[in-house]
Scaffold this active site. Structure first.
Site, PDB file in Angstrom:
ATOM      1  N   HIS A 262      11.931  36.786   5.877  1.00  0.00           N
ATOM      2  CA  HIS A 262      13.042  36.348   5.025  1.00  0.00           C
ATOM      3  C   HIS A 262      14.255  36.016   6.046  1.00  0.00           C
ATOM      4  O   HIS A 262      14.543  36.469   6.825  1.00  0.00           O
ATOM      5  CB  HIS A 262      13.516  37.578   4.127  1.00  0.00           C
ATOM      6  CG  HIS A 262      14.589  37.071   3.208  1.00  0.00           C
ATOM      7  ND1 HIS A 262      14.394  36.032   2.239  1.00  0.00           N
ATOM      8  CD2 HIS A 262      15.948  37.435   3.101  1.00  0.00           C
ATOM      9  CE1 HIS A 262      15.709  35.896   1.721  1.00  0.00           C
ATOM     10  NE2 HIS A 262      16.633  36.614   2.130  1.00  0.00           N
TER      11      HIS A 262
ATOM     12  N   GLY B 142       0.806  -1.354   0.020  1.00  0.00           N
ATOM     13  CA  GLY B 142      -0.094  -0.095   0.032  1.00  0.00           C
ATOM     14  C   GLY B 142       1.001   1.285  -0.079  1.00  0.00           C
ATOM     15  O   GLY B 142       1.615   1.614   0.923  1.00  0.00           O
TER      16      GLY B 142
ATOM     17  N   VAL C 231      -0.288  -7.715  -4.620  1.00  0.00           N
ATOM     18  CA  VAL C 231       0.471  -9.127  -4.197  1.00  0.00           C
ATOM     19  C   VAL C 231      -0.599 -10.132  -4.216  1.00  0.00           C
ATOM     20  O   VAL C 231      -1.818  -9.853  -3.816  1.00  0.00           O
ATOM     21  CB  VAL C 231       0.414  -8.736  -2.386  1.00  0.00           C
ATOM     22  CG1 VAL C 231       0.718 -10.076  -1.594  1.00  0.00           C
ATOM     23  CG2 VAL C 231       1.759  -7.808  -2.268  1.00  0.00           C
TER      24      VAL C 231
ATOM     25  N   GLY D 223      -0.133   4.372   0.440  1.00  0.00           N
ATOM     26  CA  GLY D 223      -0.720   5.537   0.869  1.00  0.00           C
ATOM     27  C   GLY D 223       0.203   6.196   1.966  1.00  0.00           C
ATOM     28  O   GLY D 223       1.290   5.561   2.023  1.00  0.00           O
TER      29      GLY D 223
ATOM     30  N   GLY E  81      -5.416   0.905   4.005  1.00  0.00           N
ATOM     31  CA  GLY E  81      -6.725   1.854   4.235  1.00  0.00           C
ATOM     32  C   GLY E  81      -7.248   1.694   5.595  1.00  0.00           C
ATOM     33  O   GLY E  81      -6.651   0.629   6.350  1.00  0.00           O
TER      34      GLY E  81
END
Ligand SMILES: Cc1cc2nc3c(=O)[nH]c(=O)nc-3n(C[C@H](O)[C@H](O)[C@H](O)COP(=O)(O)OP(=O)(O)OC[C@H]3O[C@@H](n4cnc5c(N)ncnc54)[C@H](O)[C@@H]3O)c2cc1C
Length: 482
Positions: free
Chosen positions: A456, A192, A249, A194, A283
């Site tokens: 900056h 995965g 897989v 993700g 997930g």
């Protein structure tokens, strides 16, 4: 005037007796706000203190480990600047205990905040007897039945499992197992591509594992704009052993040496390789299988999410739901904001959860962050936008960090010049995106960003300079006039 109205409503709300089921960032935020508004609050969670996935086995332990990974990678890179460090000696037990101390400090702190607010914290699991009655199986073994005016469900999510890849072997881990860092395997396969797989893969690669990642789609981080993913992909190609795209897989088998994995891809023949460990990161699934939920009117969508309206109220008027259990994006900050909205709705305030921008951050190196509209989404919806990109090669700060691969882009409405979305890839993108979220939420124009004086030398200047690019007057880039 509105203050007076709110005070009246709050007094009525203070009589309410509410339960929050689940102590993650959604649940504890809701419980604490409800207590602050004067409600009587019971918070129920199986852990000894609130925290949920985010604090115990998600955001916090992963970021603690990623901080260490970044340090290791920087020390390796320091030879470019004439500084040689020896290879790090990694004491996994001490690393683990440091990470655990961070989790303990934060969750202990939440426990203390609950007590200070007089939130009744019950360590246990809740199920429904009816729309307003919960039966709580307490950690000690006893059961208690309690009745409430309102109930907020914040039961979160858990790692998704592919049944054919479930071997019951300690060599095959989910994100919770990987965060334990029980060992540093010689080889690790991450299934995965993700954000969770890439973050944890990065940790193990820094600790010394040879990490391979396999993703069935054509690119890492599906859903994110490709130009944001490219610099990360390039860097991971160097740090990882292999990145296998458009590959799945097809089987896994445990052997004495490790897990034998068979890969299949449309492009070639199936191939096999043995890995010490495998991290399955495909997930997450919502925890909506709450015992007794069928005794209420709560509706669950085909994807397993609890259905709610903009006030986070379910189809059962006494029950609200928030966080991962109600839908994407499954992110801690979305959960806690929903928690606040639900409580305010219960208190009678006129509220709705309708953000313009929920930031997403991938805490890899470089980091990727975006908010509001993405280019991918704009293309899908056929929306006319202008994209202004500022490459970090022209950023003084990026040069001083020796990290010029970054990029900041603004997605701008060509008519109104309103900033609709911001995408950033580069070190600290996760911190920088907050300005983008504010810009999108406040309906800032590109001109507002251009005219806002940024300090900056900082990476934050790249947001202002992307706006300068939009108007064709970027100081640090030369573009000949047409
Ligand atoms: C490895 C990893 C890294 C992550 N990193 C990030 C990140 O960097 N940033 C980010 O925003 N998000 C991150 N997330 C996602 C984030 O953890 C979730 O979005 C967030 O925790 C969701 O909060 P929640 O309140 O909805 O539920 P959860 O945090 O999932 O909490 C739900 C709680 O409810 C409890 N519960 C479930 N059922 C019951 C019941 N019947 N009775 C009582 N209690 C119950 C659970 O045990 C749990 O404690 C990460 C997740 C993982 C796994």
């Amino acid at each position: 005037m509105s203050l007076v109205v709110k005070t009246t409503i709050m007094t009525e709300a203070s009589n309410l007796n509410i339960a929050v089921v689940g102590g993650g960032p959604g649940g504890y935020a809701a419980a604490f706000l409800a207590a602050d508004l004067g409600m009587r609050v019971t918070l129920i969670d199986p852990e000894v203190n609130p925290g949920g996935v985010c604090l115990y086995r998600g955001c916090i332990p992963s970021k603690a480990l990623l901080h260490v990974a970044k340090l290791i990678e920087e020390s390796r890179h320091a030879s470019n600047w004439g500084i040689e460090y020896a290879d790090p000696r990694i004491d996994v037990a001490r690393l683990r205990s440091w990470k655990e101390s961070v989790v303990k400090k934060l969750t202990g702190g939440l426990g203390q905040l609950s007590r200070q607010r007089a939130v009744e914290y019950i360590q246990g699991r809740a199920g429904f007897e009816s729309s307003n009655t919960l039966r709580v199986a307490k950690a000690g073994g006893s059961d208690e039945t309690l009745t409430f005016d309102r109930i907020i469900l914040a039961t979160g999510s858990r790692p998704a499992i592919i049944p054919s890849l479930k071997l019951g072997s300690p060599r095959v881990m989910d994100s919770t197992g990987a965060l334990e860092v029980s060992a540093v395997p010689e080889t690790l396969l991450v299934i995965g591509g993700g954000y969770i797989g890439l973050e944890l893969g990065s940790v193990y690669a820094a600790l010394g594992s040879k990490v391979s990642v396999v993703e069935m789609l054509p690119g890492l981080l599906p859903g994110a704009d490709r130009d944001l993913v490219l610099p990360l992909h390039k860097r991971l190609e160097k740090g990882f052993e292999a990145i296998l795209l458009e590959t799945t897989v097809s089987s896994m088998k445990e052997e004495a040496r490790g897990i034998r994995v068979t890969f299949s891809s449309q492009k070639g023949q199936p191939s096999e390789k043995v890995f010490d460990r495998v991290l399955v990161s495909v997930g997450r699934k919502p925890n909506s299988e709450i015992p007794g939920l069928a005794k209420t009117k709560v509706q669950v969508t085909s994807r397993g999410f609890i259905q709610v309206n903009k006030q986070l109220q379910t189809d059962d008027p006494t029950i609200y739901a928030i966080g991962d259990v109600v839908g994407e994006p499954m992110l801690a900050h979305k959960a806690s904001h929903e928690g606040r909205t639900a409580v305010e709705a219960i208190a009678g305030h006129k509220v709705a959860f309708e953000p313009n921008a929920i930031p997403a951050v991938v805490f890899t190196d470089p980091e990727i962050a975006w908010c509001g509209l993405t280019e991918t989404q704009a293309q899908k919806e056929n929306r006319q936008i202008k994209v202004a990109k500022f490459p970090w090669g022209a950023s003084g700060r990026a040069l001083t960090l020796d990290r010029t691969e970054g990029m900041t882009k603004l997605l701008i409405d060509p008519e109104s010049e309103r900033v609709l979305g911001v995408g950033i890839v580069g070190v600290a993108a996760g911190e920088l995106i907050a300005e983008g979220v504010l810009a999108v939420e406040m309906a800032a124009l590109a001109g507002d960003l251009e005219l806002t004086i940024h300090p900056h030398p900082t990476l934050s200047e790249t947001v202002m300079e992307a706006a300068e690019v939009f108007y064709g007057r970027a100081t640090d880039i030369y573009r000949p006039r047409k």
